[in-house]
Design a protein around this motif. Structure first.
Motif, PDB file in Angstrom:
ATOM      1  N   CYS A  83     -20.284   8.748 -30.025  1.00 61.82           N
ATOM      2  CA  CYS A  83     -20.666  10.070 -30.505  1.00 61.82           C
ATOM      3  C   CYS A  83     -21.336  10.872 -29.398  1.00 61.82           C
ATOM      4  CB  CYS A  83     -21.615   9.930 -31.697  1.00 61.82           C
ATOM      5  SG  CYS A  83     -22.141  11.496 -32.395  1.00 61.82           S
ATOM      6  N   ALA A  84     -20.964  12.144 -29.300  1.00 63.76           N
ATOM      7  CA  ALA A  84     -21.601  13.034 -28.337  1.00 63.76           C
ATOM      8  C   ALA A  84     -22.120  14.251 -29.083  1.00 63.76           C
ATOM      9  CB  ALA A  84     -20.596  13.467 -27.276  1.00 63.76           C
ATOM     10  N   ILE A  85     -23.363  14.602 -28.793  1.00 63.09           N
ATOM     11  CA  ILE A  85     -23.940  15.793 -29.413  1.00 63.09           C
ATOM     12  C   ILE A  85     -24.282  16.765 -28.288  1.00 63.09           C
ATOM     13  CG2 ILE A  85     -25.825  16.692 -30.830  1.00 63.09           C
ATOM     14  CD1 ILE A  85     -25.974  13.928 -32.121  1.00 63.09           C
ATOM     15  N   ILE A  86     -23.816  17.984 -28.438  1.00 57.07           N
ATOM     16  CA  ILE A  86     -24.002  18.950 -27.366  1.00 57.07           C
ATOM     17  C   ILE A  86     -24.831  20.112 -27.884  1.00 57.07           C
ATOM     18  CG2 ILE A  86     -22.802  20.473 -25.748  1.00 57.07           C
ATOM     19  CD1 ILE A  86     -20.481  18.403 -25.897  1.00 57.07           C
ATOM     20  N   ASP A  87     -26.029  20.226 -27.340  1.00 56.64           N
ATOM     21  CA  ASP A  87     -26.948  21.266 -27.797  1.00 56.64           C
ATOM     22  C   ASP A  87     -26.661  22.556 -27.026  1.00 56.64           C
ATOM     23  OD1 ASP A  87     -28.979  22.389 -29.240  1.00 56.64           O
ATOM     24  OD2 ASP A  87     -30.604  21.575 -28.006  1.00 56.64           O
ATOM     25  N   GLU A  88     -26.863  23.680 -27.679  1.00 55.65           N
ATOM     26  CA  GLU A  88     -26.599  24.983 -27.052  1.00 55.65           C
ATOM     27  C   GLU A  88     -25.229  24.958 -26.401  1.00 55.65           C
ATOM     28  OE1 GLU A  88     -28.713  27.237 -27.678  1.00 55.65           O
ATOM     29  OE2 GLU A  88     -30.442  26.028 -28.260  1.00 55.65           O
ATOM     30  N   GLU A  89     -24.254  24.625 -27.218  1.00 58.09           N
ATOM     31  CA  GLU A  89     -22.947  24.271 -26.687  1.00 58.09           C
ATOM     32  C   GLU A  89     -22.285  25.382 -25.873  1.00 58.09           C
ATOM     33  OE1 GLU A  89     -19.555  24.882 -27.529  1.00 58.09           O
ATOM     34  OE2 GLU A  89     -20.045  26.697 -28.628  1.00 58.09           O
ATOM     35  N   HIS A  90     -22.578  26.646 -26.190  1.00 56.59           N
ATOM     36  CA  HIS A  90     -21.891  27.721 -25.470  1.00 56.59           C
ATOM     37  C   HIS A  90     -22.368  27.836 -24.036  1.00 56.59           C
ATOM     38  CE1 HIS A  90     -25.464  29.541 -27.230  1.00 56.59           C
ATOM     39  NE2 HIS A  90     -25.450  30.371 -26.202  1.00 56.59           N
ATOM     40  N   ARG A  91     -23.401  27.054 -23.678  1.00 53.65           N
ATOM     41  CA  ARG A  91     -23.853  27.029 -22.295  1.00 53.65           C
ATOM     42  C   ARG A  91     -22.985  26.118 -21.435  1.00 53.65           C
ATOM     43  NH1 ARG A  91     -28.569  29.748 -20.801  1.00 53.65           N
ATOM     44  NH2 ARG A  91     -28.910  31.159 -22.520  1.00 53.65           N
ATOM     45  N   PHE A  92     -22.135  25.376 -22.073  1.00 53.19           N
ATOM     46  CA  PHE A  92     -21.278  24.459 -21.315  1.00 53.19           C
ATOM     47  C   PHE A  92     -19.851  24.978 -21.288  1.00 53.19           C
ATOM     48  CE2 PHE A  92     -24.737  21.767 -22.791  1.00 53.19           C
ATOM     49  CZ  PHE A  92     -25.055  21.076 -21.628  1.00 53.19           C
ATOM     50  N   GLY A  93     -19.167  24.685 -20.210  1.00 52.71           N
ATOM     51  CA  GLY A  93     -17.762  25.046 -20.136  1.00 52.71           C
ATOM     52  C   GLY A  93     -16.928  24.049 -20.926  1.00 52.71           C
ATOM     53  N   VAL A  94     -15.713  24.481 -21.261  1.00 51.67           N
ATOM     54  CA  VAL A  94     -14.810  23.617 -22.018  1.00 51.67           C
ATOM     55  C   VAL A  94     -14.601  22.284 -21.292  1.00 51.67           C
ATOM     56  CG1 VAL A  94     -12.461  23.404 -22.908  1.00 51.67           C
ATOM     57  CG2 VAL A  94     -13.636  25.609 -23.006  1.00 51.67           C
ATOM     58  N   LYS A  95     -14.374  22.371 -20.004  1.00 44.03           N
ATOM     59  CA  LYS A  95     -14.115  21.172 -19.201  1.00 44.03           C
ATOM     60  C   LYS A  95     -15.307  20.216 -19.236  1.00 44.03           C
ATOM     61  CE  LYS A  95     -10.072  21.755 -17.335  1.00 44.03           C
ATOM     62  NZ  LYS A  95      -9.764  23.131 -16.928  1.00 44.03           N
ATOM     63  N   GLN A  96     -16.494  20.786 -19.206  1.00 41.78           N
ATOM     64  CA  GLN A  96     -17.692  19.954 -19.201  1.00 41.78           C
ATOM     65  C   GLN A  96     -17.846  19.202 -20.510  1.00 41.78           C
ATOM     66  OE1 GLN A  96     -20.561  23.093 -18.269  1.00 41.78           O
ATOM     67  NE2 GLN A  96     -20.506  22.448 -16.125  1.00 41.78           N
ATOM     68  N   LYS A  97     -17.560  19.915 -21.593  1.00 41.89           N
ATOM     69  CA  LYS A  97     -17.657  19.263 -22.892  1.00 41.89           C
ATOM     70  C   LYS A  97     -16.611  18.158 -23.001  1.00 41.89           C
ATOM     71  CE  LYS A  97     -18.030  23.628 -24.735  1.00 41.89           C
ATOM     72  NZ  LYS A  97     -18.003  24.672 -25.762  1.00 41.89           N
ATOM     73  N   GLU A  98     -15.421  18.482 -22.527  1.00 45.13           N
ATOM     74  CA  GLU A  98     -14.346  17.485 -22.559  1.00 45.13           C
ATOM     75  C   GLU A  98     -14.711  16.273 -21.720  1.00 45.13           C
ATOM     76  OE1 GLU A  98     -10.546  20.456 -23.290  1.00 45.13           O
ATOM     77  OE2 GLU A  98     -10.805  19.487 -21.327  1.00 45.13           O
ATOM     78  N   ALA A  99     -15.313  16.541 -20.573  1.00 43.41           N
ATOM     79  CA  ALA A  99     -15.655  15.441 -19.668  1.00 43.41           C
ATOM     80  C   ALA A  99     -16.609  14.459 -20.347  1.00 43.41           C
ATOM     81  CB  ALA A  99     -16.275  15.983 -18.385  1.00 43.41           C
ATOM     82  N   LEU A 100     -17.552  14.988 -21.096  1.00 50.21           N
ATOM     83  CA  LEU A 100     -18.482  14.087 -21.786  1.00 50.21           C
ATOM     84  C   LEU A 100     -17.742  13.286 -22.861  1.00 50.21           C
ATOM     85  CD1 LEU A 100     -21.330  13.021 -22.202  1.00 50.21           C
ATOM     86  CD2 LEU A 100     -21.722  14.877 -23.828  1.00 50.21           C
ATOM     87  N   CYS A 101     -16.907  13.983 -23.615  1.00 48.64           N
ATOM     88  CA  CYS A 101     -16.196  13.313 -24.703  1.00 48.64           C
ATOM     89  C   CYS A 101     -15.217  12.265 -24.177  1.00 48.64           C
ATOM     90  CB  CYS A 101     -15.462  14.332 -25.567  1.00 48.64           C
ATOM     91  SG  CYS A 101     -16.588  15.467 -26.356  1.00 48.64           S
ATOM     92  N   ALA A 102     -14.778  12.453 -22.939  1.00 48.66           N
ATOM     93  CA  ALA A 102     -13.829  11.506 -22.358  1.00 48.66           C
ATOM     94  C   ALA A 102     -14.506  10.203 -21.934  1.00 48.66           C
ATOM     95  CB  ALA A 102     -13.123  12.146 -21.169  1.00 48.66           C
ATOM     96  N   LYS A 103     -15.803  10.133 -22.115  1.00 50.48           N
ATOM     97  CA  LYS A 103     -16.525   8.909 -21.730  1.00 50.48           C
ATOM     98  C   LYS A 103     -16.343   7.777 -22.736  1.00 50.48           C
ATOM     99  CE  LYS A 103     -18.507  10.543 -18.010  1.00 50.48           C
ATOM    100  NZ  LYS A 103     -18.046  10.040 -16.718  1.00 50.48           N
ATOM    101  N   GLY A 104     -15.687   8.047 -23.822  1.00 48.89           N
ATOM    102  CA  GLY A 104     -15.386   6.990 -24.779  1.00 48.89           C
ATOM    103  C   GLY A 104     -14.038   7.277 -25.396  1.00 48.89           C
TER     104      GLY A 104
END
Ligand code: ADP
Ligand code: MG
Length: 665
Positions: free
Chosen positions: A382-403
């Motif tokens: 599970c990944a929780i991303i706070d203030e999500e609009h501060r992150f780029g799409v790629k960055q969010k994907e990169a975290l989710c790709a860790k599992g």
């Protein structure tokens, strides 16, 4: 194969120069051109010939009183003329190089025509034959296209006419009319025609609605597909089987009672966890609505299942704050918890990376550092991303790709107007935290002129002497961190001069190292500073309940959503809080924004207003909001249509896939 996808070079009168001019406008294919719509329609007015002045462009209507005749002259040049009776005037109509209209004209008894008045010869140089009298209906419209230096609107119009004439037949319907419901008026081909060549206002309005609906529907169908494809690899092994008893125990440990809304969202998240496909949820909640504790409980649920979970925040301060809070609230779990950021020392970093890789650390808190290549999780579920609009799409994907199959929850404190939500987050489940925790007091908001700033100092001093704390936010200088810093430094100096020496002032800005920032933030949080002068780095998430006054300089430089976010830093404790906006706005719009701030504390209301006043980018406080570009539709104006499209897309997909996707709840 049709011609719609072919290059514009297919058209007559399009050479390399025009081709490149059209390219620059984003028009590459015949279809692009046919779907390049006017931004305005000029009404062509009918007039009495008595009132005409030389050079006027008008519509005249009259009875044809003779046969049209044609003279040819020069090479390929022609002049067609015909007389009509308008009221009691006989008027000559002249058409240059349009001899082919002769037969058509001679079939008409009554003629409506748009042209340019030549007063000396009492004749009208025809610009456009509008057809028979009845079709003219007293008015017609001329489409005006967005043009450029290199190509004129008139040229575009002619090319559109040609393209429609030759290839219009190939425009086929995308969806059956019934699917478009109240927006299904006509064939798609007719709709395109009416956008370019309307006779009545109603023509292009209906066409516009219909094409917008089609466009939005295509968009929403893509989102639905995305959602479905995520659910496709369904597998019971992916369920997060949390331990309800332990979760309940954790809830007992929280020093306050959860609000109704918080309970509901925790329940939803738990339900998501038990699905055989990953959660994809957006948690929206106004500043101070208490999202963090919801995130904590989600984390604990994951922890009880043996999976790992990461909470990522956009700033070091915020990530650190979450980490400290978590450990404080759940001391038993401190051992399983780690924190990783860009400023983590090399030595610590090694140990943390190991703990994440071997699964010892169940709860990871951190910043962008969490998704770097060197970070490996044993089993991130599970990944929780706070203030999500501060992150780029790629960055969010990169975290989710860790599992594999990571459950994701995004959190945002920016209230997003509903239309934007279903557009940007249409593929997600969205929940809202509406109410705020009970003890919250409203934040009184005032707007003062810069010349009144001295009075504010008095108020600051009063608060500080009463043991409260104050934020000063220096003016925002867009796109220049350097100037931002300069204005913060100046403000700091000015305040230093103004206040007696016992008032402890701190400075926080984006150029400081994470360690320095943390030190200042810590000092403020623990009450070792009375006044914190800051740039907008404090905007997100920071929580110091003893701070009761916020002063924002040059407040008119900020968007409403941003001001609302900033203001949300106070009013977090039991004491009444205020926010003072200092500004001398030059524009009406600027004044309107400040007025709105003093009147409303409803983040959704303010973000709607921000959207209306400054466009969608302002809602997010960032330039790139990731909003899709629509060819016809306008998200603000056509909100109703977007909701309709969403509903229909959902129906269409569930009907089609009904058998394959049973409800998993
Ligand atoms: P945000 O949604 O803006 O991230 P936070 O999660 O930071 O808000 O919560 C703001 C403050 O409210 C925190 O100090 C938090 O401890 C407190 N809080 C959260 N939920 C409740 C509640 N149910 N009752 C009382 N205080 C709460
Ligand atoms: Mg928060």
């Amino acid at each position: 194969m049709g011609h719609l996808q072919e290059s514009l070079a297919l058209l007559d009168h399009v050479g390399p120069v025009r081709l490149s001019a059209l390219h620059d406008l984003g028009i590459k294919t015949i279809e692009d051109l046919l779907f390049y719509f006017p931004f305005r329609y000029d009404m062509i007015v009918e007039k009495d010939p008595n009132e005409l002045l030389d050079g006027d462009k008008v519509v005249l209507k009259g009875l044809r009183i003779n046969q049209a005749t044609v003279n040819f002259y020069g090479r390929k040049k022609s002049r067609l003329q015909v007389q009509i009776m308008v009221l009691n005037h006989v008027i000559r109509l002249i058409f240059f190089n349009q001899h082919y209209l002769k037969d058509k004209i001679n079939q008409l008894d009554e003629i409506a025509i748009y042209g340019k008045w030549d007063a000396s010869r009492q004749q009208l140089i025809a610009l456009k034959l509008l057809g028979g009298f009845k079709e003219g209906q007293g008015q017609s419209f001329e489409a005006v296209y967005p043009a450029s230096q290199a190509i004129k609107a008139g040229t575009i119009r002619q090319l559109v006419e040609q393209a429609f004439e030759r290839f219009g037949e190939e425009i086929s319907d995308l969806y059956p009319l019934e699917a478009l419901g109240p927006y299904g008026y006509m064939s798609r081909r007719q709709a395109v025609y009416n956008m370019h060549f309307p006779k009545r206002e109603e023509d292009y309005q209906k066409a516009h609605e219909q094409l917008t609906c089609e466009e939005f529907l295509s968009y929403q169908l893509r989102l639905q597909d995305l959602k479905l494809s995520r659910q496709k690899g369904k597998n019971d092994g992916y369920k997060i089987r949390y331990d309800l008893k332990q979760l309940k125990k954790a809830i007992q440990e929280i020093p306050f009672e959860l609000t109704q809304g918080q309970k509901q969202v925790v329940n939803l998240i738990c339900r998501d966890f038990l699905q055989a496909y990953p959660m994809n949820r957006l948690l929206q909640g106004d500043v101070g609505s208490g999202k963090t504790v919801v995130a904590f409980l989600a984390m604990i649920a994951v922890g009880t299942s043996g999976g790992q979970v990461a909470l990522m925040a956009p700033t070091e301060i915020l990530a650190q704050q979450h980490y400290e809070r978590f450990k404080k609230m759940f001391p038993d779990l401190a051992e399983d918890t780690c924190f990783l950021s860009g400023s983590t020392s090399k030595k610590d970093r090694q140990a943390i990376l190991e703990a994440l890789a071997n699964g010892q650390a169940l709860f990871a808190f951190g910043t962008h550092a969490l998704f770097q290549d060197s970070v490996h999780f044993k089993g991130l579920t599970c990944a929780i991303i706070d203030e999500e609009h501060r992150f780029g799409v790629k960055q969010k994907e990169a975290l989710c790709a860790k599992g594999d199959w990571v459950n994701v929850m995004y959190m945002t404190a920016t209230p997003i107007p509903r239309t934007l939500t279903v557009t940007l987050y249409g593929d997600m489940d969205v929940s809202l935290l509406k109410e705020k925790p009970m003890h919250r007091q409203g934040i009184k908001t005032f707007w003062i002129k810069e010349s009144q700033l001295v009075n504010v100092y008095q108020e600051c001093l009063r608060r500080v002497r009463a043991g409260q704390q104050v934020y000063f936010v220096s003016s925002l200088i867009e796109e220049s961190e350097e100037l931002d810093l300069k204005s913060a430094l100046e403000l700091f100096k000015q305040l230093k001069k103004h206040f007696p020496t016992e008032v402890r002032l701190g400075l926080l800005h984006g150029r400081m190292t994470p360690d320095e920032k943390e030190e200042v933030m810590d000092a403020f949080q623990t009450g070792h500073l009375d006044i914190l002068v800051a740039t907008t780095v404090i905007e997100v998430g920071v929580d110091v309940p003893n701070a009761t006054l916020m002063v924002i300089l040059d407040a008119d430089r900020f968007g409403l959503s941003q001001l609302h976010q900033l203001r949300g830093r106070v009013g977090r404790g039991a004491t009444a809080s205020s926010c003072i906006l200092v500004a001398d706005p030059k524009t009406e719009e600027g004044k309107e924004r400040l007025r709105l701030m003093t009147e409303s504390q409803d983040g959704f209301y303010l973000s709607e207003a921000d959207w209306r006043l400054r466009g969608p980018g302002s809602v997010f406080g960032v330039k790139q909001s990731g909003l899709p570009e629509f060819r016809v539709g306008d998200l603000y104006r056509d909100q109703e249509i977007m909701f309709y499209a969403r509903q229909i897309a959902h129906q269409m997909v569930t009907e089609k896939e009904g058998e394959n996707y049973e409800n998993c709840h």
